[in-house]
Write an enzyme that holds these catalytic residues in place. Structure first.
Site, PDB file in Angstrom:
ATOM      1  N   HIS A 222       0.800  -1.230   0.000  1.00 21.77           N
ATOM      2  CA  HIS A 222       0.000   0.000   0.000  1.00 21.77           C
ATOM      3  C   HIS A 222       0.832   1.279   0.000  1.00 21.77           C
ATOM      4  CE1 HIS A 222       1.026  -0.145   4.252  1.00 21.77           C
ATOM      5  NE2 HIS A 222       0.669   1.122   4.336  1.00 21.77           N
TER       6      HIS A 222
HETATM    7  C1  UD1 Z   1      -2.199   5.162   6.144  1.00 28.79           C
HETATM    8  C2  UD1 Z   1      -0.905   5.657   6.798  1.00 28.79           C
HETATM    9  C3  UD1 Z   1       0.178   4.604   6.629  1.00 28.79           C
HETATM   10  C4  UD1 Z   1      -0.286   3.262   7.126  1.00 28.79           C
HETATM   11  C5  UD1 Z   1      -1.564   2.898   6.423  1.00 28.79           C
HETATM   12  C6  UD1 Z   1      -2.131   1.576   6.861  1.00 28.79           C
HETATM   13  C7  UD1 Z   1      -0.443   8.069   6.726  1.00 28.79           C
HETATM   14  C8  UD1 Z   1       0.337   9.118   6.041  1.00 28.79           C
HETATM   15  N1  UD1 Z   1      -0.411   6.859   6.145  1.00 28.79           N
HETATM   16  O1  UD1 Z   1      -1.958   5.054   4.751  1.00 28.79           O
HETATM   17  O2  UD1 Z   1       1.321   5.003   7.366  1.00 28.79           O
HETATM   18  O3  UD1 Z   1       0.713   2.305   6.865  1.00 28.79           O
HETATM   19  O4  UD1 Z   1      -2.537   3.917   6.705  1.00 28.79           O
HETATM   20  O5  UD1 Z   1      -3.257   1.252   6.109  1.00 28.79           O
HETATM   21  O6  UD1 Z   1      -1.038   8.321   7.742  1.00 28.79           O
HETATM   22  N2  UD1 Z   1      -9.561   4.347   2.398  1.00 28.79           N
HETATM   23  C9  UD1 Z   1     -10.702   3.611   2.453  1.00 28.79           C
HETATM   24  N3  UD1 Z   1     -11.194   3.242   3.670  1.00 28.79           N
HETATM   25  C10 UD1 Z   1     -10.600   3.589   4.814  1.00 28.79           C
HETATM   26  C11 UD1 Z   1      -9.440   4.359   4.769  1.00 28.79           C
HETATM   27  C12 UD1 Z   1      -8.918   4.721   3.554  1.00 28.79           C
HETATM   28  O7  UD1 Z   1     -11.281   3.270   1.431  1.00 28.79           O
HETATM   29  O8  UD1 Z   1     -11.108   3.219   5.907  1.00 28.79           O
HETATM   30  C13 UD1 Z   1      -9.012   4.733   1.098  1.00 28.79           C
HETATM   31  C14 UD1 Z   1      -9.303   6.172   0.769  1.00 28.79           C
HETATM   32  O9  UD1 Z   1      -9.647   6.266  -0.575  1.00 28.79           O
HETATM   33  C15 UD1 Z   1      -7.978   6.870   0.992  1.00 28.79           C
HETATM   34  C16 UD1 Z   1      -6.958   5.763   0.714  1.00 28.79           C
HETATM   35  O10 UD1 Z   1      -7.605   4.563   1.119  1.00 28.79           O
HETATM   36  O11 UD1 Z   1      -7.830   7.962   0.160  1.00 28.79           O
HETATM   37  C17 UD1 Z   1      -5.686   5.940   1.501  1.00 28.79           C
HETATM   38  O12 UD1 Z   1      -5.991   6.125   2.894  1.00 28.79           O
HETATM   39  P1  UD1 Z   1      -5.055   7.064   3.814  1.00 28.79           P
HETATM   40  O13 UD1 Z   1      -5.491   6.996   5.222  1.00 28.79           O
HETATM   41  O14 UD1 Z   1      -4.919   8.391   3.183  1.00 28.79           O
HETATM   42  O15 UD1 Z   1      -3.629   6.432   3.675  1.00 28.79           O
HETATM   43  P2  UD1 Z   1      -3.159   4.924   3.720  1.00 28.79           P
HETATM   44  O16 UD1 Z   1      -2.573   4.614   2.394  1.00 28.79           O
HETATM   45  O17 UD1 Z   1      -4.210   4.006   4.258  1.00 28.79           O
END
Ligand code: UD1
Length: 380
Positions: A222
């Site tokens: 990811h």
């Molecule tokens: C975040 C953390 C990362 C961690 C990871 C674990 C930061 C900078 N990054 O990255 O360190 O390793 O979480 O998963 O804080 N989304 C969903 N459902 C959710 C959450 C997110 O669909 O419950 C999707 C959204 O479209 C979002 C994308 O996933 O834009 C990324 O989520 P985000 O929290 O921005 O970053 P992660 O890549 O999950």
């Protein structure tokens, strides 16, 4: 009996999936504590059933007192939303301490709010450094540790990083690994569950764990540096498919990665590969069982490097650096390039050539040690 009025109020922050297994043992150890009152704040950075709620259920974490409901957004938007909403919580709750864990946006945002309000900041998992500032998490680590008052580290090398940055010895406590506390206390339960994984298209995955599919690998990817770039992701897809022809791979796909695979029109190739078993994000117990029974893990995660070290499962981490080098020095982890996945997987399956020590204090008792440091802090 003391009333809540005389207790030391500490806000504990949880935001994203890897935070939940770190705060769970802490919340349990602080339950009904005579002098410390924990207030759990969920920022809502992760919000899906499988990215958040199932972890609360399975790890038996109490319902958060407050959910900031920030959701997804760019780094600045997400960080700013958390700060704005968390500041209001600090005004109303007036905590003596804010404890943040890990290195996600919620960690940096809440520590910044607390420090500016002169509230003591405690950082669990302080001192980890990848030295790669292209990782958003490295920025979060640096920012948080620059304003932390009480540093709790998971290994001596993390403490050493802090000392070399000028943090005084008395502020640093190496107390082991809370993720391993969660792992140790749930391994038996995880082993006992029936794994019935649902594929991306809604059908049940046809996995025969008892018989034909005794050997398999697990993958998680990811990191933006791996999945947000079409060229890199295409190399990864090629390597994953080639590797799956040697060992079946089970791949629970993170929402970010799924979005990118769809955007770059790469998902169909994976779906058409007979030995690639795709599923959505898994619950804590499902994932733990899957990893514990696997022959190999291929990942770019931080926490999984630690879990595989404890479980002594070979782990290939597709990143140029790691903030958790102890998992290489003492554990089962190796750093590899994207284009090496196939050949390094074959080598790992032929012969496991890792140190199989478990780092000091990664034995399941970290939460108790942390509570004892908090008690000393509040009594001084
Ligand atoms: C975040 C953390 C990362 C961690 C990871 C674990 C930061 C900078 N990054 O990255 O360190 O390793 O979480 O998963 O804080 N989304 C969903 N459902 C959710 C959450 C997110 O669909 O419950 C999707 C959204 O479209 C979002 C994308 O996933 O834009 C990324 O989520 P985000 O929290 O921005 O970053 P992660 O890549 O999950």
């Amino acid at each position: 009996m003391q009333t809540n009025k005389h207790k030391h109020k500490i806000i504990i922050i949880a935001g994203a999936r890897p935070n939940f297994m770190k705060i769970a043992p802490l919340m349990h150890a602080l339950k009904d504590h005579p002098t410390i009152e924990p207030i759990l704040v969920h920022t809502g950075q992760h919000y899906d059933e499988k990215m958040s709620h199932s972890f609360f259920d399975q790890l038996d974490i109490p319902k958060p007192h407050i959910n900031l409901g920030v959701g997804s957004g760019s780094h600045a938007v997400q960080t700013a939303r958390i700060m704005e909403r968390f500041e209001a919580v600090c005004f109303s709750e007036k905590p003596e301490m804010v404890m943040v864990v890990g290195d996600v946006n919620s960690t940096a945002a809440c520590s910044l709010v607390a420090a500016k309000l002169n509230i003591t900041v405690a950082h669990y998992e302080a001192g980890l450094r990848s030295r790669d500032r292209e990782m958003p998490e490295e920025i979060n680590r640096l920012v948080t540790d620059a304003i932390t008052d009480l540093y709790i580290t998971t290994s001596e090398d993390a403490s050493e990083n802090l000392f070399s940055e000028g943090v005084p010895n008395e502020k640093v406590h190496m107390l082991g690994n809370l993720m391993i506390d969660s792992l140790v206390s749930h391994l038996e339960q995880a082993s006992a569950i029936d794994l019935d994984l649902i594929g991306l298209n809604g059908g049940h995955l046809d996995l025969d764990f008892g018989n034909s599919l005794t050997k398999y690998g697990v993958m998680t990817f990811h990191r933006p540096s791996n999945v947000d770039d079409k060229k890199v992701l295409s190399v990864l897809v090629d390597q994953w498919i080639k590797t799956s022809e040697t060992i079946p791979l089970i791949f629970p796909i993170h929402p970010r990665t799924k979005q990118m695979l769809v955007k770059f029109e790469l998902l169909e190739r994976l779906e058409c590969s007979a030995n690639m078993h795709l599923t959505g994000p898994l619950s804590y117990l499902e994932f733990l069982k899957l990893v514990n029974n696997s022959s190999l893990v291929i990942t770019d995660s931080g926490g999984i490097q630690e879990e595989t070290t404890y479980l002594k499962i070979p782990c290939l981490t597709v990143r140029p650096s790691t903030e958790r080098p102890i998992t290489i020095w003492e554990g089962s982890n190796q750093l590899i390039r994207a284009d090496e996945i196939f050949c390094r997987s074959v080598k790992s399956l032929e012969k496991s050539n890792f140190q199989d020590k478990v780092p000091a204090l990664w034995e399941g008792k970290s939460a108790a040690r942390i509570v004892s440091v908090l008690e000393t802090h509040f009594s001084s």
